[in-house]
Write a protein that holds these residues in place. Structure first.
Motif, PDB file in Angstrom:
ATOM      1  N   GLN A  45      36.371  -5.851 -24.099  1.00 54.78           N
ATOM      2  CA  GLN A  45      37.475  -5.008 -24.552  1.00 54.78           C
ATOM      3  C   GLN A  45      36.969  -3.693 -25.124  1.00 54.78           C
ATOM      4  O   GLN A  45      37.552  -2.635 -24.902  1.00 54.78           O
ATOM      5  CB  GLN A  45      38.295  -5.759 -25.613  1.00 54.78           C
ATOM      6  N   VAL A  46      35.851  -3.757 -25.871  1.00 55.11           N
ATOM      7  CA  VAL A  46      35.227  -2.536 -26.401  1.00 55.11           C
ATOM      8  C   VAL A  46      34.813  -1.632 -25.249  1.00 55.11           C
ATOM      9  O   VAL A  46      35.034  -0.414 -25.276  1.00 55.11           O
ATOM     10  CB  VAL A  46      33.997  -2.885 -27.269  1.00 55.11           C
ATOM     11  N   TYR A  47      34.237  -2.222 -24.222  1.00 51.51           N
ATOM     12  CA  TYR A  47      33.778  -1.487 -23.041  1.00 51.51           C
ATOM     13  C   TYR A  47      34.951  -0.772 -22.368  1.00 51.51           C
ATOM     14  O   TYR A  47      34.860   0.406 -22.012  1.00 51.51           O
ATOM     15  CB  TYR A  47      33.116  -2.470 -22.080  1.00 51.51           C
ATOM     16  N   GLU A  48      36.064  -1.481 -22.209  1.00 52.23           N
ATOM     17  CA  GLU A  48      37.248  -0.877 -21.592  1.00 52.23           C
ATOM     18  C   GLU A  48      37.769   0.300 -22.409  1.00 52.23           C
ATOM     19  O   GLU A  48      38.078   1.359 -21.861  1.00 52.23           O
ATOM     20  CB  GLU A  48      38.362  -1.924 -21.463  1.00 52.23           C
ATOM     21  N   ASN A  49      37.857   0.105 -23.719  1.00 52.00           N
ATOM     22  CA  ASN A  49      38.403   1.154 -24.584  1.00 52.00           C
ATOM     23  C   ASN A  49      37.530   2.411 -24.586  1.00 52.00           C
ATOM     24  O   ASN A  49      38.032   3.528 -24.667  1.00 52.00           O
ATOM     25  CB  ASN A  49      38.550   0.631 -26.013  1.00 52.00           C
ATOM     26  N   LEU A  50      36.211   2.229 -24.508  1.00 46.79           N
ATOM     27  CA  LEU A  50      35.296   3.361 -24.598  1.00 46.79           C
ATOM     28  C   LEU A  50      35.077   4.063 -23.260  1.00 46.79           C
ATOM     29  O   LEU A  50      34.914   5.280 -23.207  1.00 46.79           O
ATOM     30  CB  LEU A  50      33.941   2.914 -25.146  1.00 46.79           C
ATOM     31  N   THR A  51      35.075   3.301 -22.163  1.00 47.67           N
ATOM     32  CA  THR A  51      34.706   3.877 -20.864  1.00 47.67           C
ATOM     33  C   THR A  51      35.895   4.121 -19.940  1.00 47.67           C
ATOM     34  O   THR A  51      35.794   4.900 -19.003  1.00 47.67           O
ATOM     35  CB  THR A  51      33.722   2.953 -20.120  1.00 47.67           C
ATOM     36  N   GLY A  52      37.027   3.425 -20.177  1.00 49.76           N
ATOM     37  CA  GLY A  52      38.162   3.562 -19.270  1.00 49.76           C
ATOM     38  C   GLY A  52      37.963   2.806 -17.973  1.00 49.76           C
ATOM     39  O   GLY A  52      38.624   3.098 -16.968  1.00 49.76           O
ATOM     40  N   ARG A  53      37.086   1.835 -17.980  1.00 54.88           N
ATOM     41  CA  ARG A  53      36.899   0.998 -16.793  1.00 54.88           C
ATOM     42  C   ARG A  53      36.654  -0.452 -17.222  1.00 54.88           C
ATOM     43  O   ARG A  53      36.295  -0.723 -18.365  1.00 54.88           O
ATOM     44  CB  ARG A  53      35.759   1.510 -15.915  1.00 54.88           C
ATOM     45  N   VAL A  54      36.850  -1.379 -16.307  1.00 53.74           N
ATOM     46  CA  VAL A  54      36.725  -2.801 -16.591  1.00 53.74           C
ATOM     47  C   VAL A  54      35.258  -3.206 -16.552  1.00 53.74           C
ATOM     48  O   VAL A  54      34.496  -2.775 -15.677  1.00 53.74           O
ATOM     49  CB  VAL A  54      37.540  -3.624 -15.566  1.00 53.74           C
ATOM     50  N   TYR A  55      34.857  -4.044 -17.501  1.00 61.88           N
ATOM     51  CA  TYR A  55      33.477  -4.540 -17.542  1.00 61.88           C
ATOM     52  C   TYR A  55      33.307  -5.595 -16.460  1.00 61.88           C
ATOM     53  O   TYR A  55      34.091  -6.533 -16.354  1.00 61.88           O
ATOM     54  CB  TYR A  55      33.173  -5.140 -18.911  1.00 61.88           C
TER      55      TYR A  55
END
Length: 459
Positions: free
Chosen positions: A235-245
């Motif tokens: 979820q952190v990855y999605e919020n920061l990068t705008g893409r799915v981990y």
């Protein structure tokens, strides 16, 4: 819990802060200059508040197009200054050209110059304050990462690229067999509570971590009950990068399943389709008006047919013929299909212009009217590449649960995919769009597409 909390602004909060600073400082600056120099054109009164509202809208709208709210650019003062000048120039010009909604032009034209310079100076001052204060160490987020040692370098790299203010200070390795990490303080799970009590840290946990003991889980629950912020890395990855981990570990492909697609509201689907039709009709009218200019240039520069079709894969895997303006030499793929790359030798000089301006894509409005495509969605790929990528990336067909688009979240964030690795990156953005799509994300993509066209970033 300790009260020694670092103040940290999330990405969305920083973007909102930048917009607030721009509007507030511009209006204050104009009011100050108007009062000091007695220029009535600048005076902001409650009777004429609509003037201020319209100016604020122009600044925010054109600022978004010219990317002054791009946080990576916003951290470099001299880089963002150029975009600020362009934004102010266009916003002021449009403001002056809408006299019915704005003040009458002053008799003294020097007031217009002061009006423009006040806006530029106010916005530049706001950016300087943002860089000096918000990017200072006090606003950095301290993170405790809990993950397997083999994942540490990948996660650290991704977080550093996504947000320089997001710092991993401590690391708890959940796999004793993993090698020790470098350049970071690795701690045992028993020290978690002590570290958190020294200062409020955000704790990030990977869901595929192997919790070797119940003690770590108990400690996490304890600090959580005492106010610690604990987040899952995906979820952190999605919020920061705008893409799915995306992870291939343990065959966890189900995480990419489009569970949320059927939750999309019928009203959104109706508005989406309505806008598809309206935009397509306008786009095709524009193409008809440009054809008398494009046809003779194509005849001499491209020396071949202007239009061409190519088979692509659409929603639910159905194949269809896509329409485009030809940008490559005739028989460009006589030896077989190959990946499109930057500076492709097969692209003609006029074809480069068509691609840079995205004019080569305009005939696809026909596909949108036919219902085969949408204005916004994952770009349709060729069947031969879909088959290849589906073998390499098992969840690649997930992108076919929605209609392909003329532009999309992946297109405004990446360049052409020239390999399986590039396609995986684009897929992460496509999956993010499928998971989060709504009218506001569509509007964001539309504005970013305008920015791509204006800055000739097409390929």
């Amino acid at each position: 819990m300790s009260s020694k909390a670092n103040i940290h602004f999330e990405l969305s909060e920083r973007k909102l802060l930048l917009r607030f600073l721009d509007v507030t400082l511009v209006l204050l600056g104009l009011h100050l200059v108007g009062s000091v120099f007695e220029f009535d054109y600048f005076i902001i009164s409650k009777e004429k508040w609509v003037w201020s509202l319209l100016l604020a809208f122009y600044i925010l709208f054109f600022g978004t197009i010219f990317e002054i709210y791009n946080l990576k650019k916003a951290s470099d003062f001299f880089n963002i200054l150029k975009s600020i000048v362009i934004t102010c120039s266009v916003a002021v010009l449009v403001y002056l050209l809408t006299p019915f909604f704005t003040p009458e032009l002053p008799v003294s034209r020097i007031q217009i110059l002061f009006f423009y310079l006040s806006i530029v100076f106010s916005m530049a001052l706001g950016r300087f304050a943002y860089i000096f204060f918000i990017n200072s160490p006090i606003f950095k987020k301290n993170v405790i990462l809990i993950a397997e040692g083999t994942l540490f370098e990948e996660i650290e790299k991704e977080l550093a690229i996504a947000d320089a203010n997001y710092k991993i200070r401590y690391f708890i390795n959940t796999d004793d067999t993993s090698p020790k990490t470098k350049n970071i303080k690795e701690i045992s799970s028993g020290k978690l509570k002590d570290i958190v009590q020294k200062g409020v840290y955000e704790i990030v946990v990977t869901t595929n971590s192997k919790f070797s003991s119940a003690t770590l889980y108990a400690d996490l629950l304890d600090v959580f009950n005492n106010g610690a912020v604990i987040k899952e890395y995906a979820q952190v990855y999605e919020n920061l990068t705008g893409r799915v981990y995306v992870s291939f570990k343990d065959n966890e492909y189900y995480k990419q399943f489009p569970f949320s697609d059927h939750n999309v509201k019928p009203l959104y689907r109706l508005i989406h389709r309505f806008l598809d039709i309206i935009i397509s009709l306008l786009g095709l009218v524009a193409l008809l008006l440009l054809l008398p200019l494009i046809l003779p240039i194509n005849f001499f520069a491209n020396k071949g047919p202007l239009f061409y079709t190519q088979e692509r894969v659409g929603k639910k895997g159905k194949r269809f013929k896509i329409f485009k303006l030809r940008s490559m030499v005739v028989n460009a793929e006589k030896t077989g299909a190959v990946w499109a790359v930057a500076n492709d030798a097969r692209v003609t000089k006029f074809g480069k212009f068509l691609r840079k301006t995205r004019l080569d894509e305009v005939p696809q409005f026909i596909n949108i009217l036919k219902g085969e495509m949408s204005v916004i969605g994952p770009r349709p790929e060729r069947p031969i590449f879909v088959e290849q990528l589906a073998k390499e990336i098992p969840f690649y067909p997930t992108r076919h649960v929605v209609k392909p688009g003329l532009t999309g979240w992946a297109q405004v964030n990446t360049s052409y995919g020239a390999s399986v690795e590039d396609s995986l990156l684009k897929l992460q953005y496509d999956l993010y769009y499928i998971k989060h799509r709504n009218i506001f994300l569509d509007l964001n993509i539309a504005i970013k597409t305008l920015s791509t066209v204006i800055f000739f970033r097409g390929q």
